[in-house]
Motif scaffolding. Structure first.
Motif, PDB file in Angstrom:
ATOM      1  N   ASP A 139       4.966   1.606  17.634  1.00 28.79           N
ATOM      2  CA  ASP A 139       5.855   2.609  17.040  1.00 28.79           C
ATOM      3  C   ASP A 139       5.026   3.607  16.230  1.00 28.79           C
ATOM      4  OD1 ASP A 139       7.823   3.725  14.895  1.00 28.79           O
ATOM      5  OD2 ASP A 139       9.091   2.786  16.423  1.00 28.79           O
ATOM      6  N   ASP A 140       5.321   4.879  16.413  1.00 26.25           N
ATOM      7  CA  ASP A 140       4.561   5.928  15.728  1.00 26.25           C
ATOM      8  C   ASP A 140       4.577   5.760  14.210  1.00 26.25           C
ATOM      9  OD1 ASP A 140       3.889   7.102  18.118  1.00 26.25           O
ATOM     10  OD2 ASP A 140       5.405   8.692  18.004  1.00 26.25           O
ATOM     11  N   ALA A 141       5.648   5.164  13.686  1.00 21.65           N
ATOM     12  CA  ALA A 141       5.768   5.018  12.234  1.00 21.65           C
ATOM     13  C   ALA A 141       4.682   4.113  11.656  1.00 21.65           C
ATOM     14  CB  ALA A 141       7.147   4.470  11.875  1.00 21.65           C
ATOM     15  N   LEU A 142       4.097   3.267  12.485  1.00 20.25           N
ATOM     16  CA  LEU A 142       3.069   2.342  11.996  1.00 20.25           C
ATOM     17  C   LEU A 142       1.686   2.996  11.912  1.00 20.25           C
ATOM     18  CD1 LEU A 142       4.069  -0.802  14.098  1.00 20.25           C
ATOM     19  CD2 LEU A 142       4.623  -0.353  11.704  1.00 20.25           C
ATOM     20  N   LEU A 143       1.463   4.034  12.687  1.00 20.72           N
ATOM     21  CA  LEU A 143       0.119   4.604  12.818  1.00 20.72           C
ATOM     22  C   LEU A 143      -0.504   5.067  11.501  1.00 20.72           C
ATOM     23  CD1 LEU A 143       0.539   6.605  16.165  1.00 20.72           C
ATOM     24  CD2 LEU A 143      -0.497   4.340  15.843  1.00 20.72           C
ATOM     25  N   PRO A 144       0.250   5.739  10.615  1.00 19.61           N
ATOM     26  CA  PRO A 144      -0.381   6.206   9.371  1.00 19.61           C
ATOM     27  C   PRO A 144      -0.817   5.074   8.445  1.00 19.61           C
ATOM     28  CG  PRO A 144       1.687   7.385   9.806  1.00 19.61           C
ATOM     29  CD  PRO A 144       1.646   6.211  10.725  1.00 19.61           C
ATOM     30  N   ARG A 152      -9.910   2.319  12.782  1.00 10.64           N
ATOM     31  CA  ARG A 152     -10.355   3.701  12.947  1.00 10.64           C
ATOM     32  C   ARG A 152      -9.745   4.361  14.186  1.00 10.64           C
ATOM     33  NH1 ARG A 152     -10.671   3.412   8.658  1.00 10.64           N
ATOM     34  NH2 ARG A 152     -12.419   3.233   7.230  1.00 10.64           N
ATOM     35  N   ALA A 153      -9.171   3.568  15.078  1.00 11.58           N
ATOM     36  CA  ALA A 153      -8.599   4.142  16.295  1.00 11.58           C
ATOM     37  C   ALA A 153      -7.630   3.147  16.922  1.00 11.58           C
ATOM     38  CB  ALA A 153      -9.688   4.512  17.293  1.00 11.58           C
ATOM     39  N   ILE A 165      -4.234   8.948  13.757  1.00 10.65           N
ATOM     40  CA  ILE A 165      -5.411   8.095  13.873  1.00 10.65           C
ATOM     41  C   ILE A 165      -6.050   8.391  15.235  1.00 10.65           C
ATOM     42  CG2 ILE A 165      -4.186   6.141  14.952  1.00 10.65           C
ATOM     43  CD1 ILE A 165      -5.947   4.299  13.134  1.00 10.65           C
ATOM     44  N   GLY A 166      -7.340   8.118  15.392  1.00 14.78           N
ATOM     45  CA  GLY A 166      -7.999   8.401  16.654  1.00 14.78           C
ATOM     46  C   GLY A 166      -7.395   7.620  17.810  1.00 14.78           C
ATOM     47  N   LEU A 167      -7.358   8.219  18.989  1.00 19.16           N
ATOM     48  CA  LEU A 167      -6.867   7.551  20.192  1.00 19.16           C
ATOM     49  C   LEU A 167      -7.995   7.466  21.217  1.00 19.16           C
ATOM     50  CD1 LEU A 167      -3.303   9.100  20.715  1.00 19.16           C
ATOM     51  CD2 LEU A 167      -3.875   6.858  19.765  1.00 19.16           C
ATOM     52  N   ILE A 168      -8.302   6.244  21.641  1.00 17.21           N
ATOM     53  CA  ILE A 168      -9.306   5.997  22.687  1.00 17.21           C
ATOM     54  C   ILE A 168      -8.569   5.283  23.815  1.00 17.21           C
ATOM     55  CG2 ILE A 168     -11.605   5.122  23.183  1.00 17.21           C
ATOM     56  CD1 ILE A 168     -11.534   6.954  20.762  1.00 17.21           C
TER      57      ILE A 168
END
Length: 248
Positions: A139-144, A152-153, A165-168
């Motif tokens: 869920d996008d809400a968790l990313l921050p 770190r990603a 956050i970085g996306l790999i």
């Protein structure tokens, strides 16, 4: 080199890259590691034979020392966090998800914090602060909230979008998940791979991620990995990189 005609489109596309004097970055991610198995040994043998670095997405909850001891002597392997227990908490009529808001947010985040700390302790030399959400969903809400724990990603599936956050990401899935399980036909995966290469040739510099699941591979899947490495390892147009090169 494979003599299979179905690999010719990939060879042709890589020749185009070579003739242009260009290189494309690849990385390899295998999911769901928990403990040493014959399938894992087979995967590691391919990594060593072709000198291709691999990232293992390890499920922190159930894993323990035996896997860490098995991987300690593997110089091309890095360890990343694969959720907590890889347990689905979404309703039956929706897509599977462990890292959604079907539970209190603080519970989910606490698991991700514990998973980070556990794998960092188990793999002091091989750990990369990358979160691989089970089923490639979070869920996008968790990313921050991930950076304060040390992440770190994040690695999901598909071309990367803007995120806090970085996306790999990975872009090539070799498995058929519906109907008859097993590896997808080689020609189908090659077609997708060529599409990703064409996208990168046109200016996208995102590394191409190949995703596998060693515990469920059949002969078709194993054959694809081996042939892919035969065709690409050491190729002038391809750089197989460890994922740590992309996590900053």
């Amino acid at each position: 080199m494979s003599d299979k005609a179905e690999w010719q489109p990939l060879r042709d596309e890589l020749r185009r890259w070579s003739e242009a004097g260009r290189k494309v970055k690849f990385w390899f991610r295998d999911d769901d590691a928990i403990e040493p198995t014959p399938a894992l040994d087979r995967l590691l043998a391919l990594s060593n034979r072709f000198e291709v670095p691999m990232t293992l997405a390890i499920i922190p909850g159930p894993t323990a020392e035996p896997l860490a001891e098995r991987l300690a002597r593997e110089s091309r392997i890095t360890a990343t966090v694969h959720g907590w227990t890889h347990q689905n908490h979404a309703p039956d009529d929706t897509k599977k998800q462990e890292l959604g808001l079907h539970r209190p947010q603080e519970v989910v985040l606490d698991e991700l914090h514990r998973g980070f700390d556990k794998l960092k302790a188990l793999y002091p030399q091989q750990f990369i602060p990358l979160l691989v959400p089970p089923w490639n969903r979070i869920d996008d809400a968790l990313l921050p909230h991930l950076a304060p724990f040390g992440y770190r990603a994040v690695s999901v599936f598909g071309l990367a979008k803007q995120a806090p956050i970085g996306l790999i990401n990975t872009h090539i899935d070799i498995m058929r998940w519906h109907g008859v399980r097993g590896g997808l036909p080689h020609a189908e995966i090659i077609g997708r791979l060529v599409e990703e290469l064409q996208n990168r040739f046109d200016g996208n510099d995102e590394p191409i991620g190949v995703m596998t699941h060693h515990l469920v591979h059949d002969a078709v899947a194993w054959s694809f990995i081996e042939t892919l490495f035969e065709e690409t390892a050491g190729h002038a147009a391809i750089e197989w990189r460890p994922v740590g090169n992309f996590v900053h």
